[in-house]
Scaffold this motif. Sequence first.
Motif, PDB file in Angstrom:
ATOM      1  N   UNK A 149     -16.864   8.098   4.189  1.00  0.00           N
ATOM      2  CA  UNK A 149     -15.951   9.307   3.552  1.00  0.00           C
ATOM      3  C   UNK A 149     -14.571   8.463   2.898  1.00  0.00           C
ATOM      4  N   UNK A 150     -14.055   7.431   3.653  1.00  0.00           N
ATOM      5  CA  UNK A 150     -12.857   7.011   3.225  1.00  0.00           C
ATOM      6  C   UNK A 150     -13.232   6.298   1.680  1.00  0.00           C
ATOM      7  N   UNK A 151     -14.422   5.433   1.864  1.00  0.00           N
ATOM      8  CA  UNK A 151     -14.717   4.944   0.608  1.00  0.00           C
ATOM      9  C   UNK A 151     -15.061   5.777  -0.443  1.00  0.00           C
ATOM     10  N   UNK A 152     -15.485   7.034  -0.200  1.00  0.00           N
ATOM     11  CA  UNK A 152     -15.613   8.090  -1.160  1.00  0.00           C
ATOM     12  C   UNK A 152     -14.229   8.871  -1.623  1.00  0.00           C
ATOM     13  N   UNK A 153     -13.361   8.730  -1.197  1.00  0.00           N
ATOM     14  CA  UNK A 153     -12.191   9.457  -1.012  1.00  0.00           C
ATOM     15  C   UNK A 153     -10.963   8.745  -1.557  1.00  0.00           C
ATOM     16  N   UNK A 154     -10.880   7.707  -2.516  1.00  0.00           N
ATOM     17  CA  UNK A 154      -9.879   7.364  -3.027  1.00  0.00           C
ATOM     18  C   UNK A 154      -9.671   5.917  -2.406  1.00  0.00           C
ATOM     19  N   UNK A 155      -8.674   5.144  -3.114  1.00  0.00           N
ATOM     20  CA  UNK A 155      -8.605   3.733  -2.654  1.00  0.00           C
ATOM     21  C   UNK A 155      -7.073   3.541  -2.426  1.00  0.00           C
ATOM     22  N   UNK A 156      -6.001   3.612  -3.321  1.00  0.00           N
ATOM     23  CA  UNK A 156      -4.678   3.301  -2.922  1.00  0.00           C
ATOM     24  C   UNK A 156      -4.279   4.131  -1.745  1.00  0.00           C
ATOM     25  N   UNK A 157      -3.453   3.443  -0.806  1.00  0.00           N
ATOM     26  CA  UNK A 157      -2.943   4.275   0.211  1.00  0.00           C
ATOM     27  C   UNK A 157      -1.468   3.971   0.496  1.00  0.00           C
ATOM     28  N   UNK A 216      14.726 -11.787   0.833  1.00  0.00           N
ATOM     29  CA  UNK A 216      13.601 -11.271   0.078  1.00  0.00           C
ATOM     30  C   UNK A 216      13.096 -10.255   0.389  1.00  0.00           C
ATOM     31  N   UNK A 217      11.872  -9.877  -0.282  1.00  0.00           N
ATOM     32  CA  UNK A 217      11.446  -8.524  -0.116  1.00  0.00           C
ATOM     33  C   UNK A 217       9.955  -9.048   0.150  1.00  0.00           C
ATOM     34  N   UNK A 218       9.254  -8.400   1.019  1.00  0.00           N
ATOM     35  CA  UNK A 218       7.866  -8.532   1.301  1.00  0.00           C
ATOM     36  C   UNK A 218       6.896  -6.983   1.003  1.00  0.00           C
ATOM     37  N   UNK A 219       5.880  -7.183   0.223  1.00  0.00           N
ATOM     38  CA  UNK A 219       5.151  -6.201  -0.031  1.00  0.00           C
ATOM     39  C   UNK A 219       3.890  -5.924   0.612  1.00  0.00           C
ATOM     40  N   UNK A 220       3.655  -4.832   1.331  1.00  0.00           N
ATOM     41  CA  UNK A 220       2.428  -4.873   2.364  1.00  0.00           C
ATOM     42  C   UNK A 220       1.540  -3.706   1.611  1.00  0.00           C
ATOM     43  N   UNK A 221       0.404  -3.999   0.824  1.00  0.00           N
ATOM     44  CA  UNK A 221      -0.395  -2.845   0.270  1.00  0.00           C
ATOM     45  C   UNK A 221      -1.364  -2.439   1.001  1.00  0.00           C
ATOM     46  N   UNK A 222      -1.472  -1.425   1.252  1.00  0.00           N
ATOM     47  CA  UNK A 222      -2.723  -0.777   2.374  1.00  0.00           C
ATOM     48  C   UNK A 222      -3.725  -0.178   1.266  1.00  0.00           C
ATOM     49  N   UNK A 223      -4.806  -0.265   1.334  1.00  0.00           N
ATOM     50  CA  UNK A 223      -5.833   0.363   0.360  1.00  0.00           C
ATOM     51  C   UNK A 223      -7.162   0.600   1.717  1.00  0.00           C
ATOM     52  N   UNK A 224      -7.985   1.505   1.158  1.00  0.00           N
ATOM     53  CA  UNK A 224      -9.099   1.790   1.526  1.00  0.00           C
ATOM     54  C   UNK A 224      -9.981   0.447   1.396  1.00  0.00           C
ATOM     55  N   UNK A 225     -11.113   0.374   2.344  1.00  0.00           N
ATOM     56  CA  UNK A 225     -11.776  -0.856   2.222  1.00  0.00           C
ATOM     57  C   UNK A 225     -12.514  -0.769   0.493  1.00  0.00           C
ATOM     58  N   UNK A 226     -12.529  -1.933  -0.020  1.00  0.00           N
ATOM     59  CA  UNK A 226     -12.892  -1.935  -1.639  1.00  0.00           C
ATOM     60  C   UNK A 226     -14.089  -3.145  -1.774  1.00  0.00           C
ATOM     61  N   UNK A 227     -14.530  -2.861  -2.910  1.00  0.00           N
ATOM     62  CA  UNK A 227     -15.539  -3.916  -3.296  1.00  0.00           C
ATOM     63  C   UNK A 227     -14.804  -5.265  -3.627  1.00  0.00           C
ATOM     64  N   UNK A 228     -15.428  -6.283  -3.921  1.00  0.00           N
ATOM     65  CA  UNK A 228     -14.933  -7.712  -4.490  1.00  0.00           C
ATOM     66  C   UNK A 228     -13.965  -7.269  -5.572  1.00  0.00           C
ATOM     67  N   UNK A 229     -14.511  -6.559  -6.628  1.00  0.00           N
ATOM     68  CA  UNK A 229     -14.078  -6.147  -7.721  1.00  0.00           C
ATOM     69  C   UNK A 229     -12.757  -5.399  -7.692  1.00  0.00           C
ATOM     70  N   UNK A 230     -12.708  -4.461  -6.690  1.00  0.00           N
ATOM     71  CA  UNK A 230     -11.492  -3.663  -6.475  1.00  0.00           C
ATOM     72  C   UNK A 230     -10.507  -4.282  -5.775  1.00  0.00           C
ATOM     73  N   UNK A 231     -10.938  -5.348  -4.834  1.00  0.00           N
ATOM     74  CA  UNK A 231     -10.045  -6.497  -4.178  1.00  0.00           C
ATOM     75  C   UNK A 231      -9.254  -7.376  -5.202  1.00  0.00           C
ATOM     76  N   UNK A 232     -10.159  -7.659  -6.054  1.00  0.00           N
ATOM     77  CA  UNK A 232      -9.787  -8.450  -7.147  1.00  0.00           C
ATOM     78  C   UNK A 232      -8.396  -7.939  -8.220  1.00  0.00           C
ATOM     79  N   UNK A 233      -8.556  -6.351  -7.977  1.00  0.00           N
ATOM     80  CA  UNK A 233      -7.621  -5.771  -8.879  1.00  0.00           C
ATOM     81  C   UNK A 233      -6.279  -5.561  -7.910  1.00  0.00           C
TER      82      UNK A 233
END
Length: 550
Positions: free
Chosen positions: A262-270, A286-303
């Motif tokens: 359901x998560x996979x089918x329900x959008x990516x960026x969180x 300094x600043x540190x950015x933690x980006x949380x997404x839904x599980x993604x394909x290799x291509x999405x992880x590369x993005x």
Amino acid sequence: MNDTITLQIESLTHDGRGLARAHGDAISISGSAPAGGRASGRTRNRGTVVFVTGGLPGQTVRARITRRKSSFCEAEMLEVLQDAPRSAPPACTHHGDCGGCPLQTMPYDMQLQWKRRIALDAMSRIGGLDAGLVESLFTSVLPSPALKQYRNKMELAFAGSGTEGDPLILGLRRRNGRGVVSVPQCALLPAAARDIVRMAADLAAQSGLPAHTPRDQARYRQAPQEDTAHHGKPDGKGRRGSRPARRAPANSIAAAAMAAEAVQNNGFWRFLVLRRGLSADLRTPGWWALCITSPGSHEEQEKVRTVGQKLLQSFPALAGFIHEERASEDALAQGQKRIASLDRTGAHNPASARFWQPLGGRHFALDAASFFQVNTAAAQVLADTALGMLKRHVSQESPALLDLYCGVGAPGLLMADRCGRLLGLEQDAKAVALAQANAAAMGFTHCSYVAGDAAQRLDRLAPAHENYWHPTETWDAVLVDPPRAGLAPRALNALLRLNAHTILYVSCNPATLARDATRLRGAYRLVEMAAVDLFPHTPHVECLTLWQSL
Ligand SMILES: C[S@@+](CC[C@H](N)C(=O)[O-])C[C@H]1O[C@@H](n2cnc3c(N)ncnc32)[C@H](O)[C@@H]1O
């Protein structure tokens, strides 16, 4: 039956809503019975309680009733008809839409007074403590040294499908709780961080991937939501596939697989969680950015990696970009699997997730995902207050201190040089490793840390049965600093069995503190109470209570 109503806000609730009372036939509750008709004796005389989102004490507002229950109603403020006798100009242009700082039009001294009132009421009404005693012990809430840009951590949520009518945005939860609002001029964010947020939102939009929308949460029964910036759209339409949600099977493995699907089918960026701290030289901020997404394909992880690399290239103050995935179908800004940790050069480097926060003249190493108080200056006030209380009431020469829910070791380690031994318990294994590293870096060899659920670990320290195999250790003092939910019954039972002389209970939620106080007061006496404002312009307040055994 009228859904719009004029109300005078009398007081403030612990969750920041205004409390008003509707009299006579002004509103209907419980299937259209007029207020005062079927209501309980208390409401009959004093009117029906209405909790008004967006309403502040002293205001007269026009509000819309959004929910009717048998003994109260909920409403959302539509318009302020008359301002409170004392009010302040809003500190932020997003006031009105954004839910981030709901108290900002209340003068700061009044914010502190209301926070005190909320904590006092909780301790006497829920905790059953004598109101006069608590009033005399707890005289004021200590202010935050900074009122603007006080946060070292901001949790921003992605929203939007990325289509023309529903662009992808990165912002904070709306004041009415429905969705996310973009906050380019947020008064909490320094200019440098605003630029990072703006560019992150643009780059994410260019990826062509939609934001995640939590869907059908009840069906999948995920972990309860804690502090989070995001509330999903009620319709929850996703773009990454259009399969409708199916009924969850009884089998838990299959259910988990369905939830992940359901998560996979329900959008990516969180979420994008921005954290501010010091680099390894302990001088360079300094600043540190933690980006949380839904599980993604290799291509999405590369993005995501490309987004991170572009941000790191554009902002020299950004020292690390960390990507984590969250498979659970909920709105928690916590990753479950680390995918990448990019340093300033854009290369994968696990050490780039590490930064430091100063406290009490020491430096605490953190991971981008570790807990630390979000208001560094007020955290110092909190730590000073906590240490002062312990010093006044722990009379043993070299006390044994148990640091429950210890995170990366703060503020317990500030007490370590006075202790004979210190043991910290904490659920997050990464935080435990950091607590050990922090103790070692400070030169302490008598401090140890154990990872695990506090209730389970405490059970081992305080066996329920005398013939339990584990040797019993004694503890002179316990520092308890749980999350908002407070202590689980099992943890509270085990804590009481420890028979420590002194307990310092630090809490970010007066309601659960008061609930736990009902048990503590059977074996302990409340001898000090204080509070610190870690979150100006919000209803939150951090309370400290010092208990001594009877
Ligand atoms: C309010 S924070 C306090 C951390 C630390 N004392 C500080 O001030 O930085 C609560 C901590 O409890 C931890 N925690 C949450 N649930 C837990 C559990 N069931 N058992 C042990 N630790 C838990 C969290 O990971 C978090 O580090």
